[in-house]
Design an enzyme around this catalytic site. Structure first.
Site, PDB file in Angstrom:
ATOM      1  N   ASP B 378       0.862  -1.148   0.000  1.00 25.61           N
ATOM      2  CA  ASP B 378       0.000   0.000   0.000  1.00 25.61           C
ATOM      3  C   ASP B 378       0.918   1.223   0.000  1.00 25.61           C
ATOM      4  O   ASP B 378       1.995   1.192   0.587  1.00 25.61           O
ATOM      5  CB  ASP B 378      -0.869  -0.013   1.277  1.00 25.61           C
ATOM      6  N   ASP B 577      -1.293  -1.327   6.552  1.00 27.91           N
ATOM      7  CA  ASP B 577      -1.683  -1.029   7.928  1.00 27.91           C
ATOM      8  C   ASP B 577      -2.571  -2.159   8.449  1.00 27.91           C
ATOM      9  O   ASP B 577      -3.543  -2.533   7.820  1.00 27.91           O
ATOM     10  CB  ASP B 577      -2.449   0.300   7.923  1.00 27.91           C
ATOM     11  N   ASP B 581      -6.122  -1.491   6.619  1.00 27.85           N
ATOM     12  CA  ASP B 581      -6.085  -2.333   5.423  1.00 27.85           C
ATOM     13  C   ASP B 581      -6.504  -3.761   5.725  1.00 27.85           C
ATOM     14  O   ASP B 581      -6.240  -4.673   4.937  1.00 27.85           O
ATOM     15  CB  ASP B 581      -4.663  -2.345   4.827  1.00 27.85           C
TER      16      ASP B 581
END
Lengths: 76, 695
Positions: B378, B577, B581
């Protein structure tokens, strides 16, 4: 939903892998016990059980009947 | 004050009568019962050592008298009998005890095999001694049982020691927990046991002391050595607002800390729990090994009986050698090494990981991580620091940059997006008081809009401008240039008129470039996932050397993206995260939650990285590969010891060396069996020398 508690019991002398299936089977036969995992490296048994159907005393007794001496307060 | 490790009561060291030294540390106890209970494993071990010593003392003469012809023949067997019988039933009693327990519980374990094998040898020898006419040959085999028993005990001793070393990392973690804390209560500083500190209480930590529990600094300043918990080797600066971790060491300054997590909620407790639970999750290899182990014993007895019968009736090697064949197979066949091959490597591997702040939740994640061919990162907050700041403001026509910023700040007041923080921060820094917006509306993936006075304001990307028919051509060149620079640009419009733009950039994390390069070196494809527009995303992707950039992904679409990447059948890891996430991390074959900080337990993902450091991703993959390689080595050895040697025990060497090979085979079998698990555990200890390549 049934409550589930995990108890971790230290069992000194849990040496050989051949002993694990027997203890697992004996514990699973105790009503209220949902899951049993044995770690030979840590010498610990992890028991997930329903506190309304059984308790640590019964679990300890089953383990001792398979031939292992445990002491109750060694359970976390 | 010291704490009784069994019941938890506090004991005053100065007056305590009951104490014991175990592995170099002194423990104090409140009662005899607690003392006995704590030292029980040590006592067991001591008994084992004594039994081995006795066994050895009796076995040496037994072997001597057997292989060297000192004694006259008539006396020989009686002497051997006297030496061997105490070994068989005294030292070897534990195998009979084990057999009884085993049969009573309808199990079949190793004790049964050893008892069976050694008793056969002893019984046969007794019959030879007292009823010599029963069997065709005259030789007794008292030394067989004696040597087997002694060797097995030696194996147990070595295994116990090796197991202790393998679990050292975990035990050291548990021992880190401090016992006392200085709490401020009613204006006074009081020293209390750590368990009595409540959340939100204030503690004082002086230089050189351990932080008693997780908390946040409210006064003072210092640097703290966090290496024992996070693996961070450089001491970390702590100032008011900084979080501190229980069990870390305060270096030179004084700290006032408000407790945030106590007891089982502290990071240390969570780490210990996680590492322990990692030992029981079953990786597929282990399930296979366990299944083999459970059918082993009966199968072995069958093979042993079959071999013996075949050799006697078909091979005609004689009764004595056939009996020894039976004993050899029975003895070699404890599946000890097989059962411990995976757990031993797993324990050392996960322990090593924990030392470096890499928490692997179970063996199956290790195995998957080892096979990962694609890693998805990400962008915001993972590859970048997640702290964007305003870099450029362009104002059109008569508008000033401050006016543009002010309008942007108004629009972003209602937003929690990190970009909003950057803009509001910049506005504040310039002393701009942006008015409140009316009728604020956020359009996901596009921007925000609100009413300011008579005008409708729009602030967002090109898509938003297109939706509201705003012509961005006057700013296109600026836009493109800024995006090529890796910046995120938002366009501001009033009504349908272009007003200006604000560019925001996030700092790329320190080791991002190196980590990506290293992963690619390892043959892993690196993918970046972001909500940014294509141009910005590609610019950053180029800078980092990323293989594939997937841009303009809406927050809710991340999971779908992972799914698509998995559709080729490959294993996909995702780094992000652990909380925000979570769905995408859960969907990935291995979710790697980075920068967990204090909430280790809540993080989704098979691997949790405590630090924000991207190099830990590389470390996690490297460690997984090394651990899986170690498991495979262990299984190789276990196979040879436990399965490969069965044919030899069953008589594969007889055609070459003749049946007399059975004079030594039972003992050699015992030796192999005894040392099989030690070999595997010791081999696993080598994994402890793993050093991350990037640190």
């Amino acid at each position: 939903m049934t409550k589930e508690v995990r108890i971790v019991i230290t069992v000194p002398g849990l040496d050989c892998v051949t002993c694990a299936p027997g203890i697992k089977r004996a514990l699973m036969e105790l009503s209220g016990v949902k899951k049993v995992e044995v770690s030979i490296m840590l010498n610990k048994i992890f028991v997930d059980y329903d506190p309304e159907q059984t308790d640590t005393m019964h679990i300890a007794r089953v383990i001792e009947k398979t031939g292992y001496k445990i002491h109750m307060s060694q359970a976390m | 004050m010291a704490k009784d490790p069994v019941c938890g009561m506090y004991v005053d060291e100065k007056t305590a009568q009951l104490k014991a030294v175990v592995r170099g540390t002194t423990y104090y106890f409140c009662s005899e019962a607690c003392l006995k209970e704590f030292t029980a494993p040590e006592i067991e071990f001591r008994k084992l050592k004594i039994q081995f010593a006795v066994g050895l003392a009796l076995t040496i003469p037994t072997a001597l008298f057997t292989f060297v012809n000192i004694l006259p023949i008539d006396v020989r067997n009686y002497v051997l009998l006297t030496l061997a019988t105490p070994i068989q039933f005294g030292v070897g009693w534990r195998f009979y005890r084990g057999t009884y327990d085993s049969i009573r519980n309808r199990m079949a374990n190793m004790d049964v095999l050893i008892a069976l094998g050694t008793t056969t040898a002893w019984l046969y020898s007794m019959i030879i001694t007292f009823f010599p006419s029963v069997f065709p040959t005259r030789e007794a085999y008292f030394e067989t049982g004696a040597i087997i028993i002694t060797l097995i005990l030696l194996g147990k001793l070595l295994e116990h020691t090796a197991k202790g070393r393998a679990s050292e990392a975990v035990r050291k973690l548990m021992d880190l927990q401090p016992t006392m804390a200085h709490v401020i209560r009613e204006g006074q500083e009081v020293e209390v046991p750590v368990e009595q500190v409540d959340v939100d209480e204030v503690v004082i930590i002086r230089p050189g002391e351990r932080v008693p529990m997780d908390g946040v600094v409210i006064g003072g300043g210092s640097s703290v050595d966090e290496s024992m918990v996070t693996g961070e080797s450089i001491p970390v600066e702590k100032n008011p607002g900084s979080e501190v971790i229980g069990a870390t060491i305060n270096k030179t300054g004084m700290l006032r800390v408000r407790a945030t997590k106590v007891g089982q909620d502290t990071i240390l407790s969570q780490i210990v729990k996680l590492v322990e639970e990692a030992q029981i999750g079953k990786a597929p290899i282990q399930r296979l090994a366990d299944r083999i182990a459970s059918v082993f014993v009966p199968v072995i007895v069958a093979i042993a009986t079959a071999s013996a019968l075949l050799w006697y009736f078909v091979g005609n090697i004689g009764l004595n050698f056939s009996v020894l064949a039976f004993i050899s197979v029975v003895v070699i066949a404890c599946p000890c090494a097989l059962g411990i091959a995976t757990p031993a490597a797993l324990l050392v591997g996960t322990g090593k990981g924990a030392q470096n702040g890499v928490l692997i939740k179970s063996g199956e994640y290790l195995e998957t991580a080892h096979r990962v061919k694609t890693i998805v990162f990400d962008k915001t907050g993972t590859l970048t620091k997640g702290q964007p700041s305003v870099t450029d403001i362009v104002a059109l026509d008569d508008y000033t940059e401050e006016e543009v910023l002010s309008m942007a700040a108004t629009l972003e007041k209602g937003s929690e997006h990190p970009l909003a923080e950057a803009i509001n921060g910049a506005a504040q820094a310039k002393g701009i008081q942006a008015p409140e917006p009316k009728e604020f509306q956020a359009v996901p993936g596009k921007g925000v809009t609100a009413q300011l006075g008579k005008d409708r304001l729009f602030f967002g990307n090109r898509k938003m401008m297109a939706d509201y028919s705003v012509d961005t051509s006057p700013l296109e060149e600026h836009l493109k240039a800024l995006e090529e620079d890796g910046k995120t640009v938002m366009v501001l419009a009033k009504g349908s008129h272009l007003v200006g733009l604000v560019a925001v950039a996030d700092t790329i994390k320190e080791h991002a470039l190196d980590a990506v390069a290293r992963l690619r070196q390892m043959g892993i494809r690196v993918v970046m996932l972001t909500g940014d527009n294509e141009r910005t995303a590609n610019a950053i992707g180029r800078r980092l050397g990323i293989d594939r950039v997937i841009a303009e992904v809406l927050p809710g679409q991340k999971e779908r993206t992972i799914e698509k990447l998995q559709s080729g059948g490959e294993k996909v890891a995702m780094v992000g995260d652990g909380i925000n996430d979570a769905p995408a991390l859960a969907r990935a074959d291995v979710g790697i939650a980075i920068g967990s900080g204090t909430d280790v337990a809540k993080e989704t993902g098979g691997i949790v990285l405590i630090k924000e450091d991207l190099r830990d991703v590389v470390t996690a993959i490297e460690l997984s590969k090394k651990t899986v390689a170690k498991i495979r080595q262990n299984l190789f050895w276990a196979f040879i010891y436990n399965i490969g040697l069965i044919p030899i025990a069953a008589g594969a060497l007889v055609p070459i060396f003749g049946p007399s090979v059975y004079n030594v085979l039972p003992m050699l079998a015992a030796g192999a069996m005894a040392f099989s698990s030690v070999t595997v555990v010791t081999n696993s200890l080598l994994l402890g020398r793993f050093k991350p390549s990037m640190l």
